[in-house]
Write a protein that holds these residues in place. Structure first.
Motif, short mmCIF file in Angstrom:
data_model
loop_
_atom_site.label_atom_id
_atom_site.label_comp_id
_atom_site.label_asym_id
_atom_site.label_seq_id
_atom_site.Cartn_x
_atom_site.Cartn_y
_atom_site.Cartn_z
N ASN A 1 49.90 41.39 25.53
CA ASN A 1 50.51 40.07 25.58
C ASN A 1 51.37 39.91 26.85
N SER A 2 52.09 40.96 27.22
CA SER A 2 52.89 40.89 28.44
C SER A 2 52.01 40.68 29.66
N ARG A 3 50.89 41.36 29.71
CA ARG A 3 49.98 41.19 30.84
C ARG A 3 49.40 39.78 30.88
N ARG A 4 49.05 39.23 29.71
CA ARG A 4 48.52 37.87 29.69
C ARG A 4 49.56 36.86 30.18
N TRP A 5 50.81 37.01 29.74
CA TRP A 5 51.85 36.09 30.18
C TRP A 5 52.10 36.23 31.68
N GLN A 6 52.02 37.42 32.21
CA GLN A 6 52.18 37.60 33.65
C GLN A 6 51.07 36.90 34.43
N LEU B 1 43.47 42.56 43.30
CA LEU B 1 43.35 42.18 41.90
C LEU B 1 43.78 43.33 41.00
N PRO B 2 44.40 43.03 39.86
CA PRO B 2 44.69 44.09 38.88
C PRO B 2 43.42 44.78 38.43
N ARG B 3 43.47 46.10 38.32
CA ARG B 3 42.27 46.86 38.01
C ARG B 3 41.67 46.50 36.66
N SER B 4 42.51 46.02 35.74
CA SER B 4 42.01 45.72 34.40
C SER B 4 41.11 44.48 34.39
N ILE B 5 41.36 43.54 35.29
CA ILE B 5 40.58 42.30 35.29
C ILE B 5 39.66 42.21 36.50
#
Length: 389
Positions: free
Chosen positions: A5-10, A185-189
């Motif tokens: 959730n923190s990553r999504r809000w960021q 880009l963040p590695r997760s996305i």
């Protein structure tokens, strides 16, 4: 708050900041947007020259020279044509005014049962003279403000010089910039963003290059066909209809109405009206069944209502820059919506079955009726003795 959730809000906050900055800087982004479009259009040709063994600098120089030569050639071809057509229109303008005053307005008054002096030209002229003073004062203040500051002319000249310079550097460093953005880009996305970017690139390539060819083809067709029919300002009408054809039916409607008025004023017979109708009917068939399927294809998937909404919303939010970028942005939004819809179809919200089936209302009614019948026929049940009776 969990890590996801923190990553999504960021990510949501970062996207909101980028959109806000673009909205804030919209007045100065026009030359950069046009330069980016030119660089995007020229990058595939530069990449192809690189694959043939040419260096990036030489490939970009050749592509930029070709774009400049084509642009200058188009200007040299269109400026005299437009000038001649505007002169022709100004010469025929009294005939258009006379036709509107003597034919069109009386016909409208008769059909709509209006008062005879509803479209009185003398009243219109009197109203214009009455407000001429205020209009003149506003115009004088505007001209004085522009003259005093001089920023309007300076900004226009700066943008005119800035566009080719920015386009050259963007085209030279296009692949490098894309690689830098991918590394940031963040590695997760990163895999998802890269895949969506490639799909968006395919959609944008199909749209931008294809739609430009459609606009050019329609403008040439309408101009030549209306000139062959005998419309004196046919090339001007065809050019306007072709340029506005990126909005569904807008170029067709404006061109058709203008050509009909020109035919009525210039000839006033049914033969040329029928010929104009034939020209625009053939143009619509050519656009719908030949040009768009072959040049644009079915990769975009934008509904005409969505196209009109995108253009109006872009113009309202970002001005002319929004109109310029509305359809490419809408094409990218279509790719993102497809991804969101696919994720929704895979989510638990969509795939989770119902906890228990809903009862059938008809069956419930039948059971209630049966219970009522059984209870009315049988003996009345005794209430339990609670000690108070």
């Amino acid at each position: 708050m969990t890590h996801d959730n923190s990553r999504r809000w960021q990510l949501l906050g970062l996207t909101a900041v980028v959109v806000f900055v673009i909205w804030l800087l919209a007045p100065v982004l026009m030359p950069f947007a046009i330069a980016a479009m030119l660089a995007y259009l020229g990058d595939p040709l530069a990449d192809r020259l690189q694959r043939l063994g040419m260096g990036r600098a030489w490939a970009v120089s050749i592509v930029f020279t070709v774009i400049a030569v084509v642009f200058i050639g188009v200007l040299l071809l269109l400026v005299p044509l437009i000038s001649h057509q505007v002169e022709n229109l100004s010469e025929n303008l009294p005939h258009y005014v006379e036709w509107a005053r003597g034919t069109a307005l009386p016909w409208v008054q008769q059909r709509l049962h209006l008062e005879p002096d509803t479209f009185n030209a003398d009243k219109v002229l009197a109203a214009i003279r009455e407000h001429m003073g205020s209009i003149g004062s506003i115009a004088a203040r505007t001209v004085a403000k522009v003259t005093q500051s001089g920023m309007g002319v300076i900004t226009w000249l700066t943008n005119l010089v800035l566009i080719p310079v920015v386009a050259f550097y963007l085209l030279r460093d296009w692949d490098t910039m894309i690689a830098h953005i991918q590394r940031l880009l963040p590695r997760s996305i990163e895999p998802t963003v890269v895949r969506l970017s490639r799909e968006s690139d395919q959609v944008l390539g199909a749209f931008v290059r294809g739609q430009l060819l459609v606009m050019l083809a329609l403008g040439v067709f309408y101009g030549i066909a209306l000139t062959a029919v005998g419309i004196s300002i046919g090339p001007l009408i065809g050019m306007i209809a072709g340029l506005l054809s990126f909005v569904p039916y807008l170029g067709f409607m404006i061109g058709f109405v203008a050509a009909m008025i020109a035919a009525l004023v210039q000839y006033g017979d049914w033969m040329h009206i029928i010929l104009v109708c034939v020209v625009f009917t053939v143009g619509q068939l050519l656009e719908g069944y030949v040009l768009v399927p072959r040049l644009v294809g079915g990769k975009i998937g934008l509904h005409p209502v969505a196209v009109i909404f995108a253009v109006l919303a872009g113009g309202h939010l970002f001005g002319f820059l929004g109109v310029l970028l509305a359809l490419p942005a809408a094409s990218v939004v279509v790719v993102l919506l497809r991804y969101v819809f696919a994720r929704y179809r895979e989510s638990d919200l969509y795939t989770e079955p119902a906890a228990r089936p809903d009862p059938d209302p008809a069956k419930v009614d039948v059971d209630v009726d049966v219970d009522v019948k059984v209870n009315t026929r049988g003996p009345r049940p005794m209430l339990p003795d609670d000690g108070n009776t």
